[in-house]
Scaffold this motif. Structure first.
Motif, PDB file in Angstrom:
ATOM      1  N   MET A   1     108.184  50.066  32.666  1.00 38.13           N
ATOM      2  CA  MET A   1     108.294  50.613  34.010  1.00 38.13           C
ATOM      3  C   MET A   1     107.516  51.923  34.120  1.00 38.13           C
ATOM      4  O   MET A   1     107.339  52.636  33.138  1.00 38.13           O
ATOM      5  N   SER A   2     107.086  52.216  35.284  1.00 38.56           N
ATOM      6  CA  SER A   2     106.309  53.433  35.513  1.00 38.56           C
ATOM      7  C   SER A   2     107.183  54.656  35.360  1.00 38.56           C
ATOM      8  O   SER A   2     108.336  54.689  35.767  1.00 38.56           O
ATOM      9  N   ALA A   3     106.599  55.704  34.723  1.00 39.17           N
ATOM     10  CA  ALA A   3     107.350  56.942  34.575  1.00 39.17           C
ATOM     11  C   ALA A   3     107.636  57.561  35.934  1.00 39.17           C
ATOM     12  O   ALA A   3     108.607  58.285  36.112  1.00 39.17           O
ATOM     13  N   ALA A   4     106.777  57.279  36.936  1.00 45.18           N
ATOM     14  CA  ALA A   4     106.965  57.841  38.267  1.00 45.18           C
ATOM     15  C   ALA A   4     108.096  57.148  39.014  1.00 45.18           C
ATOM     16  O   ALA A   4     108.690  57.717  39.919  1.00 45.18           O
ATOM     17  N   THR A   5     108.388  55.916  38.657  1.00 45.33           N
ATOM     18  CA  THR A   5     109.444  55.155  39.324  1.00 45.33           C
ATOM     19  C   THR A   5     110.346  54.530  38.275  1.00 45.33           C
ATOM     20  O   THR A   5     110.207  53.346  37.948  1.00 45.33           O
ATOM     21  N   PRO A   6     111.273  55.300  37.703  1.00 47.06           N
ATOM     22  CA  PRO A   6     112.174  54.730  36.698  1.00 47.06           C
ATOM     23  C   PRO A   6     113.023  53.618  37.303  1.00 47.06           C
ATOM     24  O   PRO A   6     113.401  53.672  38.477  1.00 47.06           O
ATOM     25  N   CYS A   7     113.306  52.623  36.484  1.00 46.90           N
ATOM     26  CA  CYS A   7     114.106  51.489  36.927  1.00 46.90           C
ATOM     27  C   CYS A   7     115.497  51.576  36.308  1.00 46.90           C
ATOM     28  O   CYS A   7     115.641  51.754  35.093  1.00 46.90           O
ATOM     29  N   VAL A   8     116.533  51.455  37.145  1.00 46.77           N
ATOM     30  CA  VAL A   8     117.918  51.517  36.692  1.00 46.77           C
ATOM     31  C   VAL A   8     118.593  50.173  36.949  1.00 46.77           C
ATOM     32  O   VAL A   8     118.553  49.656  38.076  1.00 46.77           O
ATOM     33  N   LEU A   9     119.183  49.622  35.919  1.00 46.30           N
ATOM     34  CA  LEU A   9     119.943  48.380  36.031  1.00 46.30           C
ATOM     35  C   LEU A   9     121.424  48.722  36.145  1.00 46.30           C
ATOM     36  O   LEU A   9     121.978  49.405  35.286  1.00 46.30           O
ATOM     37  N   VAL A  10     122.065  48.247  37.223  1.00 44.87           N
ATOM     38  CA  VAL A  10     123.500  48.461  37.442  1.00 44.87           C
ATOM     39  C   VAL A  10     124.230  47.158  37.168  1.00 44.87           C
ATOM     40  O   VAL A  10     123.948  46.128  37.807  1.00 44.87           O
ATOM     41  N   ILE A  11     125.160  47.170  36.211  1.00 49.65           N
ATOM     42  CA  ILE A  11     125.972  45.983  35.885  1.00 49.65           C
ATOM     43  C   ILE A  11     127.414  46.317  36.229  1.00 49.65           C
ATOM     44  O   ILE A  11     128.096  47.053  35.508  1.00 49.65           O
ATOM     45  N   ASP A  12     127.880  45.800  37.357  1.00 49.08           N
ATOM     46  CA  ASP A  12     129.232  46.109  37.841  1.00 49.08           C
ATOM     47  C   ASP A  12     129.691  44.966  38.728  1.00 49.08           C
ATOM     48  O   ASP A  12     128.922  44.480  39.560  1.00 49.08           O
ATOM     49  N   ASP A  13     130.941  44.524  38.552  1.00 50.96           N
ATOM     50  CA  ASP A  13     131.423  43.376  39.331  1.00 50.96           C
ATOM     51  C   ASP A  13     131.930  43.767  40.713  1.00 50.96           C
ATOM     52  O   ASP A  13     132.191  42.899  41.541  1.00 50.96           O
ATOM     53  N   GLU A  14     132.074  45.074  40.988  1.00 57.41           N
ATOM     54  CA  GLU A  14     132.549  45.513  42.306  1.00 57.41           C
ATOM     55  C   GLU A  14     131.376  45.643  43.275  1.00 57.41           C
ATOM     56  O   GLU A  14     130.498  46.488  43.087  1.00 57.41           O
ATOM     57  N   ALA A  15     131.387  44.812  44.308  1.00 55.20           N
ATOM     58  CA  ALA A  15     130.281  44.818  45.268  1.00 55.20           C
ATOM     59  C   ALA A  15     130.110  46.180  45.925  1.00 55.20           C
ATOM     60  O   ALA A  15     128.974  46.616  46.167  1.00 55.20           O
ATOM     61  N   GLN A  16     131.211  46.859  46.206  1.00 54.31           N
ATOM     62  CA  GLN A  16     131.123  48.168  46.853  1.00 54.31           C
ATOM     63  C   GLN A  16     130.445  49.197  45.945  1.00 54.31           C
ATOM     64  O   GLN A  16     129.648  50.024  46.412  1.00 54.31           O
ATOM     65  N   ILE A  17     130.764  49.142  44.655  1.00 59.34           N
ATOM     66  CA  ILE A  17     130.137  50.069  43.703  1.00 59.34           C
ATOM     67  C   ILE A  17     128.645  49.771  43.601  1.00 59.34           C
ATOM     68  O   ILE A  17     127.805  50.687  43.584  1.00 59.34           O
ATOM     69  N   ARG A  18     128.301  48.483  43.525  1.00 64.87           N
ATOM     70  CA  ARG A  18     126.879  48.115  43.439  1.00 64.87           C
ATOM     71  C   ARG A  18     126.121  48.607  44.664  1.00 64.87           C
ATOM     72  O   ARG A  18     125.016  49.166  44.547  1.00 64.87           O
ATOM     73  N   LYS A  19     126.712  48.432  45.851  1.00 69.36           N
ATOM     74  CA  LYS A  19     126.048  48.866  47.080  1.00 69.36           C
ATOM     75  C   LYS A  19     125.923  50.389  47.113  1.00 69.36           C
ATOM     76  O   LYS A  19     124.858  50.940  47.463  1.00 69.36           O
ATOM     77  N   PHE A  20     126.998  51.066  46.717  1.00 72.54           N
ATOM     78  CA  PHE A  20     127.012  52.532  46.698  1.00 72.54           C
ATOM     79  C   PHE A  20     125.921  53.073  45.774  1.00 72.54           C
ATOM     80  O   PHE A  20     125.151  53.975  46.134  1.00 72.54           O
ATOM     81  N   LEU A  21     125.831  52.490  44.575  1.00 74.99           N
ATOM     82  CA  LEU A  21     124.837  52.951  43.617  1.00 74.99           C
ATOM     83  C   LEU A  21     123.422  52.553  44.045  1.00 74.99           C
ATOM     84  O   LEU A  21     122.474  53.321  43.855  1.00 74.99           O
ATOM     85  N   ASP A  22     123.286  51.381  44.618  1.00 75.57           N
ATOM     86  CA  ASP A  22     121.979  50.923  45.088  1.00 75.57           C
ATOM     87  C   ASP A  22     121.412  51.907  46.112  1.00 75.57           C
ATOM     88  O   ASP A  22     120.256  52.349  46.012  1.00 75.57           O
ATOM     89  N   ILE A  23     122.249  52.280  47.086  1.00 76.86           N
ATOM     90  CA  ILE A  23     121.810  53.218  48.134  1.00 76.86           C
ATOM     91  C   ILE A  23     121.496  54.587  47.532  1.00 76.86           C
ATOM     92  O   ILE A  23     120.455  55.196  47.803  1.00 76.86           O
ATOM     93  N   GLY A  24     122.411  55.075  46.681  1.00 72.48           N
ATOM     94  CA  GLY A  24     122.237  56.400  46.099  1.00 72.48           C
ATOM     95  C   GLY A  24     121.027  56.498  45.183  1.00 72.48           C
ATOM     96  O   GLY A  24     120.263  57.469  45.241  1.00 72.48           O
ATOM     97  N   LEU A  25     120.829  55.484  44.356  1.00 74.33           N
ATOM     98  CA  LEU A  25     119.707  55.497  43.417  1.00 74.33           C
ATOM     99  C   LEU A  25     118.369  55.375  44.142  1.00 74.33           C
ATOM    100  O   LEU A  25     117.406  56.078  43.815  1.00 74.33           O
ATOM    101  N   ARG A  26     118.316  54.486  45.127  1.00 80.30           N
ATOM    102  CA  ARG A  26     117.059  54.326  45.883  1.00 80.30           C
ATOM    103  C   ARG A  26     116.720  55.599  46.654  1.00 80.30           C
ATOM    104  O   ARG A  26     115.542  55.958  46.786  1.00 80.30           O
TER     105      ARG A  26
END
Length: 231
Positions: A1-26
């Motif tokens: 992955m590019s150093a300018a755009t690090p990639c984060v993988l979120v592994i979590d079964d709670e849809a709300q947590i995934r959405k929360f982290l997706d929005i925050g990380l992006r």
């Protein structure tokens, strides 16, 4: 992955947590991959090579500790464990198993982001890659671009040499199909696994390496290949 755009993988079964982290990380400029269980998370880790993993301990198909243990067999990617369990023993267990940090739920997004930035800054570099390998039968000299078997030079194509050289540089660790294809064939060929299979087959033929009982080139089914140094 590019150093300018690090990639984060979120592994979590709670849809709300995934959405929360997706929005925050992006919002912080990260590329984000989402997985709802351990199997999906491991598959994404193997095929997409994220720069960092956020891993929930309580997953529906297996414990996060088990996912971490499997991941650590072939990857040194930084891992932040998430859990509602805040007991010191849980944190120690996760850190001893190879996690880089531990965050309890609920958590503040800014604190989490600070932890991620710290991990990405301090991520250890890859260990020095071996420049020469010689076990008395197979000799690979990356500085001289030479490969010989029992004293006889092998005539390798450019792709064959590039593949065995890349595997040697990561000796003992799995190199995913996508990594090999991206680095050797280019970013537009990451799904062309048949190219890689053909080259690996030719290499094994020239080395006399039986895929059923490999001496040097081991297939990790569904993931990639590993150069074996322990015989």
């Amino acid at each position: 992955m590019s150093a300018a755009t690090p990639c984060v993988l979120v592994i979590d079964d709670e849809a709300q947590i995934r959405k929360f982290l997706d929005i925050g990380l992006r919002a912080e400029g990260y590329e984000v991959l989402l997985a709802a269980d351990g199997a999906q998370g491991l598959a994404l880790a193997a095929t997409r090579s994220p720069d960092l993993v956020i891993l929930d301990i309580g997953l529906p198909d297996r414990e996060g500790h088990d996912v971490l243990s499997e991941l650590r067999q072939w990857s040194h990617v930084p891992v932040v464990m998430l859990s509602v369990r805040d007991a010191e023993s849980e944190k120690v267990k996760a850190l001893d198993a190879g996690a880089n940090d531990y965050v309890t739920k609920p958590f503040g997004i800014q604190e989490l982001m600070a932890r991620l930035r710290a991990l990405l800054r301090s991520r250890p570099g890859e260990p020095d890659a071996p420049q020469r390998y010689d076990d008395g039968h197979l000799m690979i000299d990356l500085a001289r671009r030479e490969v010989a078997l029992d004293g006889t030079s092998l005539a390798l194509t450019r792709k064959e040499y590039a593949v065995i050289a890349m595997l040697l540089r990561h000796a003992g660790r799995v190199v995913t199909q996508q990594q090999l294809l991206r680095d050797i064939w280019g970013a537009t060929h990451t799904q062309d696994s048949h190219y890689l299979r053909i080259v690996i087959g030719k290499l094994r033929q020239k080395l006399g390496d039986d895929p059923a009982t490999p001496r040097w080139l081991k297939t990790e089914p569904g993931v990639g290949y590993r150069f074996l140094t322990d015989h």
